[in-house]
Design an enzyme around this catalytic site. Structure first.
Site, PDB file in Angstrom:
ATOM      1  N   ASN A 183       0.827  -1.202   0.000  1.00 24.23           N
ATOM      2  CA  ASN A 183       0.000   0.000   0.000  1.00 24.23           C
ATOM      3  C   ASN A 183       0.868   1.261   0.000  1.00 24.23           C
ATOM      4  OD1 ASN A 183      -2.442   1.673   0.284  1.00 24.23           O
ATOM      5  ND2 ASN A 183      -3.383  -0.227   0.989  1.00 24.23           N
ATOM      6  N   ARG A 184       0.303   2.386   0.452  1.00 29.60           N
ATOM      7  CA  ARG A 184       0.930   3.690   0.230  1.00 29.60           C
ATOM      8  C   ARG A 184       1.579   4.262   1.481  1.00 29.60           C
ATOM      9  NH1 ARG A 184      -3.606   3.025  -2.637  1.00 29.60           N
ATOM     10  NH2 ARG A 184      -3.498   3.468  -4.879  1.00 29.60           N
ATOM     11  N   HIS A 222       3.565   0.026  -2.614  1.00 26.95           N
ATOM     12  CA  HIS A 222       3.939  -1.388  -2.750  1.00 26.95           C
ATOM     13  C   HIS A 222       5.445  -1.628  -2.886  1.00 26.95           C
ATOM     14  CE1 HIS A 222      -0.208  -2.347  -2.813  1.00 26.95           C
ATOM     15  NE2 HIS A 222      -0.451  -2.236  -4.099  1.00 26.95           N
ATOM     16  N   HIS A 225      -1.149  -9.697  -3.978  1.00 26.79           N
ATOM     17  CA  HIS A 225      -1.996  -8.774  -4.739  1.00 26.79           C
ATOM     18  C   HIS A 225      -2.734  -9.499  -5.869  1.00 26.79           C
ATOM     19  CE1 HIS A 225      -3.491  -5.035  -6.232  1.00 26.79           C
ATOM     20  NE2 HIS A 225      -2.616  -4.279  -5.572  1.00 26.79           N
ATOM     21  N   ALA A 226      -3.278 -10.681  -5.594  1.00 25.59           N
ATOM     22  CA  ALA A 226      -4.041 -11.392  -6.627  1.00 25.59           C
ATOM     23  C   ALA A 226      -5.340 -10.656  -6.948  1.00 25.59           C
ATOM     24  CB  ALA A 226      -4.354 -12.811  -6.170  1.00 25.59           C
ATOM     25  N   TYR A 227      -5.666 -10.649  -8.236  1.00 30.42           N
ATOM     26  CA  TYR A 227      -6.931 -10.086  -8.727  1.00 30.42           C
ATOM     27  C   TYR A 227      -7.860 -11.250  -9.052  1.00 30.42           C
ATOM     28  CZ  TYR A 227      -4.776  -5.457  -9.661  1.00 30.42           C
ATOM     29  OH  TYR A 227      -4.171  -4.231  -9.566  1.00 30.42           O
ATOM     30  N   ASP A 232     -11.246   1.227  -2.998  1.00 29.75           N
ATOM     31  CA  ASP A 232      -9.795   1.083  -2.861  1.00 29.75           C
ATOM     32  C   ASP A 232      -9.469   1.574  -1.454  1.00 29.75           C
ATOM     33  OD1 ASP A 232      -7.120   0.662  -3.190  1.00 29.75           O
ATOM     34  OD2 ASP A 232      -6.809   2.154  -4.762  1.00 29.75           O
ATOM     35  N   GLN A 246      -7.337  -4.498   2.452  1.00 31.53           N
ATOM     36  CA  GLN A 246      -7.610  -3.498   1.413  1.00 31.53           C
ATOM     37  C   GLN A 246      -8.537  -4.148   0.390  1.00 31.53           C
ATOM     38  OE1 GLN A 246      -6.240  -0.400   1.564  1.00 31.53           O
ATOM     39  NE2 GLN A 246      -6.597   0.495  -0.447  1.00 31.53           N
ATOM     40  N   GLU A 278      -6.636  -7.599  -0.091  1.00 32.22           N
ATOM     41  CA  GLU A 278      -5.231  -7.646   0.319  1.00 32.22           C
ATOM     42  C   GLU A 278      -5.141  -7.510   1.845  1.00 32.22           C
ATOM     43  OE1 GLU A 278      -3.210  -4.583  -2.281  1.00 32.22           O
ATOM     44  OE2 GLU A 278      -5.284  -4.547  -2.993  1.00 32.22           O
TER      45      GLU A 278
END
Length: 344
Positions: free
Chosen positions: A83-84, A109, A178-180, A245, A281, A309
C-alpha cells in the site's frame, strides 16, 4: 493429498540478470494453483464451480514477458511495505528516510523495484513451496538487511500464505499478495454479480491521493458497511461509488479469523479470506482499463476483478495511532492468510 510439480517458466531478460524463473504447480482434488519464483506470483488459480467444472479465477499473463513489463501487481507479493506511504517519507530514531515515489506523490507497494519484481529462491515442500530472499540494507530506501520467507501450502480447498521476516535494523514491513480475482473466471467482463461481505466495523477514509486522513470511521450507515453481503454492482450504484480502494479495519488479535467472503451465484463459487492481519484493502480494479492483454488474449476492463489484500493499515509508519508496522532486530514478523474455496 496435494501434489507439487516444478517446471521451467522462462528466463529473466539479460539486463535483469538473466536468471531462470520456475513455476510451481500445487494441486489438490479441488484447487490447482501455479506460483512463480519471480515475485512469488500466483499466476493461475483454478477452482470448481457447483457442476465440478474448473475455471482459472485470477488475472495474469501466459508468459513471463507479461509479468516483467509494467502491470498492476497481478498475483504478486508486494513489499517491503504494501500500500501507500505518504510522500514516500518516514522518520525512525530521528533519521529521515526518503523512498521512491511511484504513485503520484506517494510510494506504493515497495517502490520502483519491490518484492514483486525480483527472483526468489524456492524450496519445495511436501504440500507447497517456500520462497526466500534477502532484501539488503538500503534497498528502495528502506533500512536493514531483511530476510523474508513466503510459504504457500495447499490443503484440500484451502491455500495458506505465510509471511515471515527478520531484520538487522528497525524497519517498517507489511507484506501481502496482490491477486486479482473474478470467480466467474478470469477474462469475464466485470464482478458486479459477486456478493461480498467484510467483517469490519470501521474503515479508513482517504484523501485525493488515497492516503488515509488518519480518521478511523464507522461503516454504519455508509456505503462501506459490508458486514452483510451486498451485490457489488447494485451496491456501487446505490451509493454512487466509483469502486473501492480502501482499508477495512479488522478486529485486532494474533489468531486466525474469517474477515471476508465472496459468493458468485451463477457459478456457485465462494471464497473466504481468513487472516491474522489487522487490515484488509478491498480494491475493485478501478484502474484496469482494458489495455493489457491477459491470459488467453483476454482483456481486463475496469471492475473486471477484485482484490482482498490482507495487510497492515496504509501509511501506518506515519500514523502512531495505527497498528504497529515496525519490525525490530531480534523480533519476527509472522502473518498468515488463508483463502478457502468452496461451492454453494
Amino acid at each position: 493429498m496435494t501434489t507439487v510439480r516444478r517446471e521451467a517458466f522462462g528466463r529473466m531478460p539479460p539486463e535483469e540478470g538473466g536468471g531462470e524463473v520456475e513455476k510451481f504447480v500445487l494441486q489438490s482434488d479441488s484447487v490447482k494453483v501455479e506460483i512463480l519464483s519471480f515475485g512469488c506470483i500466483i499466476a493461475t488459480l483454478e477452482t470448481k464451480d457447483r457442476d465440478g467444472q474448473f475455471s482459472d479465477v485470477v488475472l495474469g499473463f501466459d508468459t513471463l514477458e507479461g509479468y516483467t513489463r509494467k502491470h498492476p501487481f497481478f498475483g504478486a507479493v508486494v513489499g517491503r511495505v504494501a500500500n501507500r506511504i505518504a510522500n514516500g517519507r518516514f522518520s525512525l530514531d530521528g533519521k529521515e528516510y526518503q523512498l521512491f515515489l511511484n504513485n503520484g506523490p506517494n510510494s506504493l507497494h515497495g517502490g520502483a523495484k519491490g518484492f514483486d519484481k525480483v527472483l526468489w529462491s524456492p524450496q519445495v515442500l511436501p504440500n507447497g513451496v517456500r520462497f526466500f530472499r534477502l532484501s539488503p540494507d538500503g534497498e528502495e530506501g528502506y533500512p536493514g538487511d531483511l530476510k523474508v520467507w513466503v510459504t504457500y501450502t495447499l490443503s484440500g480447498r484451502e491455500l495458506a500464505i505465510n509471511y515471515q521476516a527478520q531484520t538487522s535494523k528497525t524497519t517498517p514491513i507489511s507484506l501481502t499478495n496482490h491477486a486479482y480475482f473474478n470467480l466467474a473466471g478470469q477474462g469475464s467482463r466485470d464482478v458486479y454479480d459477486h456478493e461480498i461481505s467484510i467483517e469490519a466495523d470501521s474503515y479508513l477514509p482517504v484523501d485525493d491521493t488515497k492516503i488515509p486522513t488518519g480518521e478511523v470511521a464507522a461503516v454504519q450507515g455508509t456505503g462501506f458497511d459490508l458486514r452483510q453481503p451486498v451485490e457489488l454492482g447494485k451496491h456501487l450504484q446505490k451509493f454512487h461509488l466509483d469502486g473501492f480502494d480502501h482499508n477495512f479495519c479488522l478486529h485486532q488479535g494474533k489468531d486466525r479469523r474469517l474477515v471476508a467472503r465472496v459468493f458468485h451465484p451463477p457459478s456457485g463459487r465462494t471464497m473466504e479470506v481468513h487472516t491474522t492481519q489487522p487490515g484488509i484493502q478491498f480494491y475493485t480494479g478501478n484502474n484496469l482499463d482494458g489495455s493489457l492483454k491477459g491470459k488467453g488474449a483476454a482483456t481486463y476492463p475496469k471492475h473486471s476483478a477484485f482484490c482482498l489484500e490482507t495487510q497492515n493499515w496504509p501509511d501506518a509508519v506515519n500514523k502512531p495511532h495505527f497498528p504497529n508496522v515496525l519490525l525490530h532486530p531480534g523480533e519476527e514478523y509472522n502473518h498468515t492468510t488463508w483463502l478457502v474455496f468452496n461451492t454453494a
